[in-house]
Design an enzyme around this catalytic site. Sequence first.
Site, PDB file in Angstrom:
ATOM      1  N   ARG A 138       0.821  -1.217   0.000  1.00 29.88           N
ATOM      2  CA  ARG A 138       0.000   0.000   0.000  1.00 29.88           C
ATOM      3  C   ARG A 138       0.854   1.266   0.000  1.00 29.88           C
ATOM      4  O   ARG A 138       0.437   2.283  -0.544  1.00 29.88           O
ATOM      5  CB  ARG A 138      -0.954  -0.001   1.197  1.00 29.88           C
ATOM      6  CG  ARG A 138      -2.162  -0.892   0.969  1.00 29.88           C
ATOM      7  CD  ARG A 138      -3.100  -0.857   2.155  1.00 29.88           C
ATOM      8  NE  ARG A 138      -4.423  -1.343   1.792  1.00 29.88           N
ATOM      9  CZ  ARG A 138      -5.392  -1.534   2.668  1.00 29.88           C
ATOM     10  NH1 ARG A 138      -5.187  -1.286   3.950  1.00 29.88           N
ATOM     11  NH2 ARG A 138      -6.574  -1.956   2.265  1.00 29.88           N
ATOM     12  N   LYS A 143     -17.401 -16.970   4.802  1.00 25.82           N
ATOM     13  CA  LYS A 143     -18.828 -16.803   5.087  1.00 25.82           C
ATOM     14  C   LYS A 143     -19.670 -16.374   3.898  1.00 25.82           C
ATOM     15  O   LYS A 143     -19.325 -15.430   3.175  1.00 25.82           O
ATOM     16  CB  LYS A 143     -18.989 -15.745   6.162  1.00 25.82           C
ATOM     17  CG  LYS A 143     -18.540 -16.179   7.529  1.00 25.82           C
ATOM     18  CD  LYS A 143     -18.860 -15.063   8.469  1.00 25.82           C
ATOM     19  CE  LYS A 143     -18.559 -15.310   9.895  1.00 25.82           C
ATOM     20  NZ  LYS A 143     -18.598 -14.007  10.587  1.00 25.82           N
ATOM     21  N   GLY A 174     -12.254  -4.246   1.532  1.00 23.31           N
ATOM     22  CA  GLY A 174     -13.661  -3.863   1.672  1.00 23.31           C
ATOM     23  C   GLY A 174     -14.110  -2.884   0.596  1.00 23.31           C
ATOM     24  O   GLY A 174     -15.243  -2.962   0.112  1.00 23.31           O
ATOM     25  N   GLY A 183      -7.005  -7.626   0.148  1.00 21.82           N
ATOM     26  CA  GLY A 183      -7.151  -8.465   1.337  1.00 21.82           C
ATOM     27  C   GLY A 183      -6.551  -9.843   1.115  1.00 21.82           C
ATOM     28  O   GLY A 183      -5.436  -9.973   0.613  1.00 21.82           O
TER      29      GLY A 183
HETATM   30  C1  3PG Z   1      -8.750  -1.734   5.164  1.00 19.67           C
HETATM   31  O1  3PG Z   1      -7.640  -2.208   5.345  1.00 19.67           O
HETATM   32  O2  3PG Z   1      -9.773  -2.419   5.066  1.00 19.67           O
HETATM   33  C2  3PG Z   1      -8.833  -0.243   4.966  1.00 19.67           C
HETATM   34  O3  3PG Z   1      -7.648   0.359   5.315  1.00 19.67           O
HETATM   35  C3  3PG Z   1      -9.988   0.324   5.754  1.00 19.67           C
HETATM   36  O4  3PG Z   1      -9.821   0.043   7.114  1.00 19.67           O
HETATM   37  P1  3PG Z   1     -11.081  -0.287   8.010  1.00 19.67           P
HETATM   38  O5  3PG Z   1     -11.664  -1.568   7.501  1.00 19.67           O
HETATM   39  O6  3PG Z   1     -10.555  -0.391   9.419  1.00 19.67           O
HETATM   40  O7  3PG Z   1     -12.045   0.858   7.831  1.00 19.67           O
HETATM   41 MG    MG Z   2     -11.379  -3.336   6.243  1.00 20.54          MG
END
Ligand code: 3PG
Ligand code: MG
Length: 397
Positions: free
Chosen positions: A36, A199, A378, A355
């Site tokens: 990132r 899930k 997300g 992720g």
């Molecule tokens: C993440 O890693 O999902 C983003 O940086 C957002 O963070 P958060 O899910 O804690 O809002």
């Molecule tokens: Mg997150």
Amino acid sequence: MSTFNTYSFAGKRAIVRVDFNVPMDKTTGKVADDKRIRAALPTIQHILQGGGSVVLLSHFGRPKNGPEAIFSLRQITAKVSELIGTEVHFAADCIGPEAFELSKNLQPGQVLLLENVRFYPEETNGDTSFAQKLAQHGDCYVNDAFGAAHRAHASTTQLAAYFANDKMAGLLMNAEIENAKKVLLHAERPFTAIVGGAKVSDKILIVENLLNLANHIIIGGGMAYTFFKAMGGQIGASLCEQDRLSTCLDILEKAKVKGVQIHLPVDAIAADRFAADAQTQIAASNDISEGWMGLDIGPKAIENFKTVLLQSKTILWNGPMGVFEMPAFENGTKSIALAVAEATQKGAFSLIGGGDSAAAVQQFDLSAQVSYVSTGGGALLEYFEGKVLPGVEALEA
Ligand code: 3PG
Ligand code: MG
């Protein structure tokens, strides 16, 4: 809104909202994955080369009650300096006299990193007076935090309002949106979406929306067993969301009506317990013995999925096929990553959701062999659920 590439940064202090929410190695206290930070470098370098200075603003983790050492961005300052190639100054607070003094005195070519913006609950509350304070750090606002674009927080949304003619998306934000749109709006067919993870409940909205977009949906990971259970299968001790059984049947029915092919993993690597050294056996996913649990997709499922992927022209991947963090259960996710890489080599466009999927592709050293790996977890998920991202919307308003 301004355009990043043509904006004149000369002599200006740019507030750059980045997503430096990076994983840390608990034993060394160092950044475990700097993707990132690297991804934000082109934006930062462009501003510095254009004669501007940069005030970096980010969140880090989810602190609950104000400042906490484990959530301090001070820990990553050395890494950020190393990657930018210039010393990065650090302000131990994101607002307050010391922070404003540091940003005020910033000279062209200099970079300042402000402390975790989430040390103030006003950030997550989207407080406008807090945003107004943050706005005092610079002359323009660049949002490059795609990973946090799904959050309607002060530094990702309200802050933009204080820069009516001087707000813009950074290069990473633009690249993320452009690559996502290639899939969301302009997918070459056949378009295959791979959805995995533990899930069903986390992935219902994306699957529902993909039913309107994709030709094939491959389902893997723990969530697949709720589907097998819903269809009357024996899944042993595999993950199952009892309250989602009807949702699974509903998805299968809708797919039929819409002509979308859903591919479930016909076999599994079943384990006698959730452990790296568990006993394992290959089992049909709808016939898993009592006490055993499916922790990866099996060889037949891999072959089936591979066949679909190698015929695809567009591929979206969100969520692993199994517990890939344990070597005994990594083969499914690894094989799918290799198939996505092969399809890409044959000309498909492949977008890997951030992720876990991004971590998997990295673990197998295949990041360079897919078309684009998103920095958003997300955020990308919500974008493909069909939601408007507040961080993007605020720049356009
Ligand atoms: C993440 O890693 O999902 C983003 O940086 C957002 O963070 P958060 O899910 O804690 O809002
Ligand atoms: Mg997150």
